[in-house]
Design an enzyme around this catalytic site. Structure first.
Site, PDB file in Angstrom:
ATOM      1  N   ASP A   1      94.987  40.870  33.642  1.00  0.00           N
ATOM      2  CA  ASP A   1      94.491  41.559  34.601  1.00  0.00           C
ATOM      3  C   ASP A   1      95.426  41.330  35.927  1.00  0.00           C
ATOM      4  OD1 ASP A   1      93.163  42.336  36.978  1.00  0.00           O
ATOM      5  OD2 ASP A   1      91.115  41.197  36.322  1.00  0.00           O
TER       6      ASP A   1
ATOM      7  N   TRP B   1      86.461  37.078  38.210  1.00  0.00           N
ATOM      8  CA  TRP B   1      86.963  38.340  37.439  1.00  0.00           C
ATOM      9  C   TRP B   1      86.972  37.936  35.937  1.00  0.00           C
ATOM     10  CZ3 TRP B   1      85.117  42.262  39.728  1.00  0.00           C
ATOM     11  CH2 TRP B   1      84.962  42.171  41.267  1.00  0.00           C
TER      12      TRP B   1
ATOM     13  N   LYS C   1      94.381  47.057  45.367  1.00  0.00           N
ATOM     14  CA  LYS C   1      94.587  45.802  46.098  1.00  0.00           C
ATOM     15  C   LYS C   1      96.227  46.069  46.600  1.00  0.00           C
ATOM     16  CE  LYS C   1      90.899  43.869  44.879  1.00  0.00           C
ATOM     17  NZ  LYS C   1      90.660  43.639  43.364  1.00  0.00           N
TER      18      LYS C   1
HETATM   19  C1  PLP Z   1      89.180  43.497  42.449  1.00  0.00           C
HETATM   20  C2  PLP Z   1      89.364  43.143  41.226  1.00  0.00           C
HETATM   21  C3  PLP Z   1      88.719  43.406  39.898  1.00  0.00           C
HETATM   22  C4  PLP Z   1      87.503  44.426  40.157  1.00  0.00           C
HETATM   23  O1  PLP Z   1      88.445  45.461  40.308  1.00  0.00           O
HETATM   24  P1  PLP Z   1      87.360  46.987  40.026  1.00  0.00           P
HETATM   25  O2  PLP Z   1      88.628  48.100  39.983  1.00  0.00           O
HETATM   26  O3  PLP Z   1      86.550  46.968  41.502  1.00  0.00           O
HETATM   27  O4  PLP Z   1      86.446  46.895  38.954  1.00  0.00           O
HETATM   28  C5  PLP Z   1      89.206  42.775  38.807  1.00  0.00           C
HETATM   29  N1  PLP Z   1      89.973  41.765  38.624  1.00  0.00           N
HETATM   30  C6  PLP Z   1      90.687  41.430  39.517  1.00  0.00           C
HETATM   31  C7  PLP Z   1      91.594  40.294  39.577  1.00  0.00           C
HETATM   32  C8  PLP Z   1      90.196  41.771  41.016  1.00  0.00           C
HETATM   33  O5  PLP Z   1      91.125  41.393  42.037  1.00  0.00           O
END
Ligand code: PLP
Length: 356
Positions: free
Chosen positions: A166, A99, A190
């Site tokens: 993030d 990511w 999540k």
């Molecule tokens: C799941 C995840 C993403 C992607 O998320 P989307 O909402 O599917 O775009 C980005 N960064 C991290 C750390 C993730 O766990």
């Protein structure tokens, strides 16, 4: 059979979140009309947004001068929205996984990108520690929890430039000193709500500094100004997020969550370290409390499919490792009860007995 949901995302949500959302879908706020069938501009829905924002601020102790906004597009859209709004000349990125690397790729469309450090050469099994953040960067981007590889930054780092994070997979799992960050974002699927919702916490004074034109929908200022109601937001996921936030508050907030998450993770890591069949995949000091990755020791590697089937037969769901790591990954998000981790540990112990 009882199922234990270790899915990495979308993933387990509190029972209260699911039940209350089902009720609201049938009858929203006692109006006799379902949540999916009311205007997002109704008084009752505006109250949902306002309470969700207020709880976000309260639970994370967000200081004055920050806004919380709810958007669509997933965390992946933030990979480009962040540089669109904040990158004038140069940005710095820490490459700690898939990511992080995707975020960095998007930033290159907007200016110079400095990768301050990377653990790619070791398949992201650790988080780089000694690196220099360029003081002339517009911001420094980190991924606090690497969902795929199972590493996590356990402290809020000091950055000489605006820190952007993030936090898709560890938001609300532990206390965070928001004042150290300029912007925090994540997909809600999540630890918070069903997919379709993205949260952004942004320090207001950072906005409106870049010289480029920004399309209205991609400009954070639009959504700050309109309280996430510029266009139709993801109504059902926002409602569900509010239920999760209420649940979090009732349980004691992020400190209590951290305590529980630590207990769950300690329990599973202790078994991974003790059990002669298994081993962890990442540096011990960087082990994630949210995504616990493990494989079978070389000697037993061929037993992996058999263990997987055994675990499935015991009600374990979603423990197959991501294809870039292999083995197993147990995601132990906020809503996962300790009992589920105990059941997985017992399964690992029984499998060890069967194979000795
Ligand atoms: C799941 C995840 C993403 C992607 O998320 P989307 O909402 O599917 O775009 C980005 N960064 C991290 C750390 C993730 O766990």
């Amino acid at each position: 059979m009882k199922k234990y949901n270790f899915n990495a995302g979308p993933s387990i949500l509190p029972k209260e979140t699911v039940e209350n959302t089902i009720k609201a879908i049938e009858d929203f706020a006692g109006s006799g009309i379902g949540l999916m069938e009311v205007s997002h501009r109704s008084k009752d829905f505006e109250a949902v947004v306002n309470e969700a924002v207020a709880l976000f601020k309260e639970l994370l102790h967000i200081p004055d001068g920050y806004s919380v906004i709810f958007l669509g597009g997933g965390a992946s859209l933030q990979f480009c929205m962040v540089p669109f709004n904040l990158l004038e000349k140069k940005a710095a990125y820490l490459n700690t996984g898939t990511w992080a690397s995707k975020a960095q790729k998007e930033a290159k469309l907007f200016g110079e990108v400095v990768e301050v450090a990377s653990s790619k050469e070791a398949n992201y099994t650790y988080i780089p520690k000694n690196y220099t953040i360029p003081k002339d960067a517009d911001y420094f981007h980190i991924t606090t929890n690497n969902t795929i590889f199972g590493t996590e930054l356990h402290t809020d780092i000091d950055s000489p430039v605006t820190l952007v994070a993030d936090m898709s997979s560890d938001i609300f799992s532990r206390p965070v000193d928001v004042s150290k960050y300029g912007l925090i974002y994540g997909g809600a699927q999540k630890n918070l709500a069903p997919a379709g919702l993205t949260f952004v916490v942004v320090k207001d004074e950072l906005l409106g500094k870049v010289t480029r034109a920004i399309p209205t929908m991609l400009d954070y200022r639009t959504h700050v100004k309109e309280n996430s109601l510029f266009n139709t937001p993801p109504v059902v996921p926002i409602y569900a997020a509010l239920q999760t936030l209420r649940w979090l508050k009732a349980l004691g907030g992020v400190n209590e969550m951290y305590k529980r998450n630590k207990e769950k993770a300690d329990l599973l890591y202790a078994e991974i370290d003790r059990n002669k069949l298994f081993k962890g995949t990442v540096a011990v000091e960087d082990r994630s409390l949210m995504n616990i990755c493990f494989v079978m020791n070389e000697k037993y590697r061929e037993l992996e499919p058999e263990f997987y089937q055994f675990a499935v037969s015991r009600g374990m769901v979603g423990i197959k490792g991501h294809r870039s790591v292999g083995g197993f990954r147990a995601s132990t998000y906020n809503a996962l009860p300790k009992e589920a981790v105990a059941a997985l540990v017992e399964t690992m112990q029984e499998f060890e007995k069967k194979n000795s």
